[in-house]
Design an enzyme around this catalytic site. Structure first.
Site, PDB file in Angstrom:
ATOM      1  N   ASN A  38       0.811  -1.217   0.000  1.00 63.17           N
ATOM      2  CA  ASN A  38       0.000   0.000   0.000  1.00 63.17           C
ATOM      3  C   ASN A  38       0.850   1.275   0.000  1.00 63.17           C
ATOM      4  O   ASN A  38       2.010   1.266   0.412  1.00 63.17           O
ATOM      5  CB  ASN A  38      -0.923   0.016   1.214  1.00 63.17           C
ATOM      6  N   ASP A  93      -5.591   0.432   2.993  1.00 60.40           N
ATOM      7  CA  ASP A  93      -4.603  -0.627   3.227  1.00 60.40           C
ATOM      8  C   ASP A  93      -5.056  -1.924   2.563  1.00 60.40           C
ATOM      9  O   ASP A  93      -4.890  -3.013   3.106  1.00 60.40           O
ATOM     10  CB  ASP A  93      -4.397  -0.838   4.727  1.00 60.40           C
ATOM     11  N   ASN A 107      -4.081 -12.154   3.390  1.00 61.36           N
ATOM     12  CA  ASN A 107      -2.920 -11.390   3.819  1.00 61.36           C
ATOM     13  C   ASN A 107      -1.648 -12.169   3.519  1.00 61.36           C
ATOM     14  O   ASN A 107      -1.508 -12.742   2.451  1.00 61.36           O
ATOM     15  CB  ASN A 107      -3.053 -11.021   5.298  1.00 61.36           C
TER      16      ASN A 107
END
Length: 268
Positions: free
Chosen positions: A48, A91, A161
């Site tokens: 990000n 994010d 993630n």
């Protein structure tokens, strides 16, 4: 095809004032890339931009953050890029390692995102072939953070993630470990927050929304269609997955167990 609720006119007007924003603009590489020896391409997922919650001081698309970048390994030149979330203020970057696969005679790059979608790309050109069904709940996914805060999901620690996904050519399925954890995003005053070397720079703050603990799933997504084949509940913050030629998928669970599932059906 989603609206990111950007004020592009304001971004253009502010671009000269923030011409040096790239110097503190973020863009980390969180996980290992993928390499295709046949094409010589190295596929890198980029993180990000910074500050993560406030895009006012970094107008524009913020290339090449929240993107997949294909590099020619022999020359270092960029061959193509695909930006999943331009001007990211949530994010919602690409922290999950990319996975090469072949489906329907076509070489694909499978990229599981923190947005809760798998982006299926043409490995040669970077063109978006399809976007999968959501594999976690989505709420206010692209609502712009405010001073009071906006609750959004999957959240900065949600979706797919760092725990790696894996692909089985036998089943044609990508196995994605993911987390559902809504967060409240707030944006601070533009003049009150500056980048400091070695410190996290949010441009505001975020925190879990409510007291409910995070939940997690293991999802099997068909590369050729983007459809969800099966899904199982797992412990939050587990490890990555491993698909085997023996028809099993192994997944490290957040409760400390290493679990095995039938790769085709998800049966434990």
């Amino acid at each position: 095809g989603e609206s990111l609720h950007r004020d592009v006119a304001a971004e253009r007007a502010d671009s000269a004032r923030h011409a040096e924003s790239w110097r503190t603009g973020g863009g980390p590489v969180w996980a290992q890339p993928a390499y295709d020896p046949a094409s010589g391409l190295l596929y890198v997922n980029v993180g990000n931009p910074a500050p993560s919650n406030d895009g006012r001081r970094r107008p524009g698309d913020n290339l090449y953050t929240a993107s997949v970048v294909a590099l020619d390994a022999a020359t270092g030149k960029m061959r193509w890029y695909f930006q999943a979330v331009p001007h990211d203020v949530w994010d919602s970057d690409l922290a999950n390692p990319p996975v090469l696969a072949t489906a329907g005679g076509r070489k694909l790059l499978l990229v599981a995102g923190k947005t809760g979608w798998v982006y299926v790309l043409d490995a040669a050109t970077g063109a978006l072939v399809r976007r999968s069904d959501p594999f976690v709940p989505q709420q206010n996914l692209f609502a712009v953070p405010t001073k009071e805060g906006v609750v959004m999901a999957p959240g900065p620690f949600g979706g797919a993630n760092w725990s790696p996904s894996s692909y089985s050519p036998a089943t044609g399925l990508l196995y994605v470990p993911a987390t559902d954890w809504p967060f409240r995003f707030a944006r601070g005053e533009e003049s009150a927050d500056t980048a400091r070397k070695g410190e996290v720079w949010l441009g505001g703050e975020y925190a879990p929304a409510g007291s409910a603990p995070p939940s997690a799933t293991l999802s099997a997504i068909r590369a050729s269609t983007g459809k969800l084949a099966w899904q199982r509940r797992i412990g939050a913050f587990g490890g990555g997955t491993l698909a085997t030629a023996g028809g099993l998928v192994f997944a490290g669970d957040g409760d400390g167990w290493l679990r095995a599932y039938d790769a085709a059906t998800g049966t434990p």
